[in-house]
Design an enzyme around this catalytic site. Structure first.
Site, PDB file in Angstrom:
ATOM      1  N   ASN A 103       0.814  -1.162   0.109  1.00 23.36           N
ATOM      2  CA  ASN A 103      -0.110   0.207  -0.113  1.00 23.36           C
ATOM      3  C   ASN A 103       0.820   1.167  -0.219  1.00 23.36           C
ATOM      4  O   ASN A 103       1.902   1.313   0.657  1.00 23.36           O
ATOM      5  CB  ASN A 103      -0.956  -0.105   1.302  1.00 23.36           C
ATOM      6  N   HIS A 120       5.986  -0.590  -2.743  1.00 27.82           N
ATOM      7  CA  HIS A 120       5.554   0.125  -3.755  1.00 27.82           C
ATOM      8  C   HIS A 120       5.525   1.817  -3.738  1.00 27.82           C
ATOM      9  O   HIS A 120       4.969   2.510  -4.526  1.00 27.82           O
ATOM     10  CB  HIS A 120       4.018  -0.187  -4.418  1.00 27.82           C
ATOM     11  N   CYS A 151       9.793  24.901 -11.830  1.00 28.65           N
ATOM     12  CA  CYS A 151      10.840  24.708 -12.840  1.00 28.65           C
ATOM     13  C   CYS A 151      10.169  24.354 -14.119  1.00 28.65           C
ATOM     14  O   CYS A 151      10.521  24.216 -15.213  1.00 28.65           O
ATOM     15  CB  CYS A 151      11.879  23.792 -12.594  1.00 28.65           C
ATOM     16  N   PRO A 215     -11.342 -11.888   2.735  1.00 35.18           N
ATOM     17  CA  PRO A 215     -12.717 -12.393   2.687  1.00 35.18           C
ATOM     18  C   PRO A 215     -12.898 -13.141   1.367  1.00 35.18           C
ATOM     19  O   PRO A 215     -14.016 -13.929   1.465  1.00 35.18           O
ATOM     20  CB  PRO A 215     -13.613 -10.911   2.148  1.00 35.18           C
ATOM     21  N   ALA A 233     -10.286  -7.648   7.376  1.00 32.61           N
ATOM     22  CA  ALA A 233      -8.905  -7.711   8.207  1.00 32.61           C
ATOM     23  C   ALA A 233      -9.091  -7.072   9.615  1.00 32.61           C
ATOM     24  O   ALA A 233      -8.504  -7.423  10.625  1.00 32.61           O
ATOM     25  CB  ALA A 233      -7.753  -6.799   7.494  1.00 32.61           C
TER      26      ALA A 233
HETATM   27  P1  NAD Z   1      -5.906  -5.950  -4.762  1.00 31.84           P
HETATM   28  O1  NAD Z   1      -6.582  -4.869  -4.850  1.00 31.84           O
HETATM   29  O2  NAD Z   1      -5.076  -6.580  -5.993  1.00 31.84           O
HETATM   30  O3  NAD Z   1      -6.575  -6.887  -3.755  1.00 31.84           O
HETATM   31  C1  NAD Z   1      -7.189  -6.705  -2.716  1.00 31.84           C
HETATM   32  C2  NAD Z   1      -7.508  -7.845  -1.796  1.00 31.84           C
HETATM   33  O4  NAD Z   1      -8.195  -7.292  -0.577  1.00 31.84           O
HETATM   34  C3  NAD Z   1      -8.268  -8.746  -2.440  1.00 31.84           C
HETATM   35  O5  NAD Z   1      -8.048 -10.023  -2.516  1.00 31.84           O
HETATM   36  C4  NAD Z   1      -9.839  -8.703  -1.717  1.00 31.84           C
HETATM   37  O6  NAD Z   1     -10.550  -9.807  -1.627  1.00 31.84           O
HETATM   38  C5  NAD Z   1      -9.062  -8.154  -0.263  1.00 31.84           C
HETATM   39  N1  NAD Z   1     -10.227  -7.454   0.683  1.00 31.84           N
HETATM   40  C6  NAD Z   1     -11.130  -6.897   0.318  1.00 31.84           C
HETATM   41  N2  NAD Z   1     -11.669  -6.311   1.272  1.00 31.84           N
HETATM   42  C7  NAD Z   1     -10.782  -6.820   2.278  1.00 31.84           C
HETATM   43  C8  NAD Z   1     -10.850  -6.826   3.836  1.00 31.84           C
HETATM   44  N3  NAD Z   1     -12.010  -5.813   4.626  1.00 31.84           N
HETATM   45  N4  NAD Z   1     -10.018  -6.976   4.633  1.00 31.84           N
HETATM   46  C9  NAD Z   1      -9.019  -7.872   3.990  1.00 31.84           C
HETATM   47  N5  NAD Z   1      -8.871  -8.053   2.753  1.00 31.84           N
HETATM   48  C10 NAD Z   1     -10.092  -7.403   2.014  1.00 31.84           C
HETATM   49  O7  NAD Z   1      -4.542  -5.374  -3.667  1.00 31.84           O
HETATM   50  P2  NAD Z   1      -3.044  -5.603  -3.700  1.00 31.84           P
HETATM   51  O8  NAD Z   1      -3.031  -7.286  -3.675  1.00 31.84           O
HETATM   52  O9  NAD Z   1      -2.579  -4.940  -2.645  1.00 31.84           O
HETATM   53  O10 NAD Z   1      -2.500  -5.200  -5.254  1.00 31.84           O
HETATM   54  C11 NAD Z   1      -2.798  -4.073  -5.873  1.00 31.84           C
HETATM   55  C12 NAD Z   1      -1.757  -2.969  -5.918  1.00 31.84           C
HETATM   56  O11 NAD Z   1      -2.730  -1.848  -5.846  1.00 31.84           O
HETATM   57  C13 NAD Z   1      -0.824  -2.900  -4.781  1.00 31.84           C
HETATM   58  O12 NAD Z   1       0.466  -2.856  -5.415  1.00 31.84           O
HETATM   59  C14 NAD Z   1      -1.135  -1.658  -4.147  1.00 31.84           C
HETATM   60  O13 NAD Z   1       0.226  -0.793  -4.452  1.00 31.84           O
HETATM   61  C15 NAD Z   1      -2.162  -0.734  -4.849  1.00 31.84           C
HETATM   62  N6  NAD Z   1      -3.147  -0.188  -4.078  1.00 31.84           N
HETATM   63  C16 NAD Z   1      -2.890   0.247  -3.113  1.00 31.84           C
HETATM   64  C17 NAD Z   1      -4.002   0.809  -2.018  1.00 31.84           C
HETATM   65  C18 NAD Z   1      -3.538   1.589  -0.927  1.00 31.84           C
HETATM   66  O14 NAD Z   1      -2.512   2.003  -0.835  1.00 31.84           O
HETATM   67  N7  NAD Z   1      -4.360   1.492   0.113  1.00 31.84           N
HETATM   68  C19 NAD Z   1      -5.293   0.877  -2.794  1.00 31.84           C
HETATM   69  C20 NAD Z   1      -5.522   0.377  -4.022  1.00 31.84           C
HETATM   70  C21 NAD Z   1      -4.269  -0.361  -4.622  1.00 31.84           C
END
Ligand code: NAD
Length: 248
Positions: A103, A120, A151, A215, A233
């Site tokens: 994240n 990331h 700039c 989930p 989570a």
């Molecule tokens: P992803 O979006 O690919 O997957 C999200 C996962 O979270 C899914 O498997 C989903 O089932 C699960 N999920 C949904 N609600 C949940 C909950 N309440 N508790 C636990 N799990 C839950 O995310 P990823 O695997 O992190 O990869 C995506 C890329 O997106 C990452 O590289 C990240 O940098 C970026 N991203 C970051 C943010 C952030 O900073 N919050 C938000 C969106 C995407």
């Protein structure tokens, strides 16, 4: 109590080095939508169109308009939830060494976690693509897009776009922690983005227990995860850490 919560708490009690790998799912309860899964941003936006470095370099104004502006509006007011706070509690209890997070929202640090690898990068800062000057994202004026440095260079977030390399010091440290931990908690990640998704595989290969919290099941669930706890989570981590506290 679900039997998986009890098993996870017991495993954590017995483990030495514990590492967590977190993804967008842990921040869903803070109001930040994930990319994949239900309600994910990629249901409406094509990542290769808007989150690839080549598209940003071709047309930064468009990427700011469609993706980065919305991220700023969502991330600026977001606050840590019970999931982030539970991991910070786990560190304070001496049971969690490091969080490797995909994240970019900075919510683990805001919750009090002190050893966080931002795999990331982070969204808290913007950097001028011409002179390297940095400014906090919260202070960037969005009235003209793309925002520019004095700039004339375009500002970009200090996160890794698709098509860019993971900073090597983050990659090397994450691989080394994954190879040496006794237990890895994998929370809220679809495990579809590489190379982050290989960390649980490295951990498992080196004999660690893998506990997955999500989930929805993922490609790790069947062949890599030793314990899969289906759920959000915040709720699951609170229950696991509460139970661990009773056991210690
Ligand atoms: P992803 O979006 O690919 O997957 C999200 C996962 O979270 C899914 O498997 C989903 O089932 C699960 N999920 C949904 N609600 C949940 C909950 N309440 N508790 C636990 N799990 C839950 O995310 P990823 O695997 O992190 O990869 C995506 C890329 O997106 C990452 O590289 C990240 O940098 C970026 N991203 C970051 C943010 C952030 O900073 N919050 C938000 C969106 C995407």
């Amino acid at each position: 109590m679900e039997p998986e919560i009890e098993t996870a708490a017991q495993k954590l009690r017995g483990a030495g080095a514990v590492v967590a790998l977190t993804g967008a799912g842990i921040s869903v309860e803070s109001g930040i939508p994930p990319f994949r899964g239900k309600g994910g941003l990629w249901e409406t936006i094509d990542p290769m169109e808007f989150a690839h470095i080549d598209r940003f370099l071709e047309d930064p104004g468009k990427v700011w308009e469609v993706l980065i502006k919305g991220m700023k509006e969502t991330l600026d007011p977001a606050r840590p939830n019970a999931g982030h706070l539970s991991l910070a509690r786990l560190e304070a209890m001496g049971k969690l060494q490091t969080i490797i997070t995909q994240n970019v929202d900075g919510l683990h640090q805001a919750a009090g976690s002190t050893d966080v690898i931002e795999f990331h990068g982070n969204f808290a800062w913007q950097r001028c693509t011409k002179c390297g000057w940095r400014v906090e994202t919260a202070r960037v004026d969005l009235s003209v897009l793309p925002p520019r440095c004095s700039c004339g260079g375009v500002l970009r977030p200090e996160c890794v776009f698709y098509g860019e390399m993971i900073p090597s010091h983050h990659l090397v440290r994450s691989q080394s922690l994954s190879a040496s931990c006794d237990l890895m908690m994998v929370i809220g990640t679809s495990a579809e983005v590489q190379p982050a998704a290989t960390m649980p595989v490295i951990a498992k290969h080196n004999g660690a227990t893998v506990i997955e919290i999500n989930p929805e099941s993922t490609q790790l669930t069947l062949h890599v995860s030793d314990i899969f706890i289906r759920g959000g989570a915040g709720e699951v981590l609170s229950a696991v850490v509460d139970r661990l506290e009773e056991l210690l």
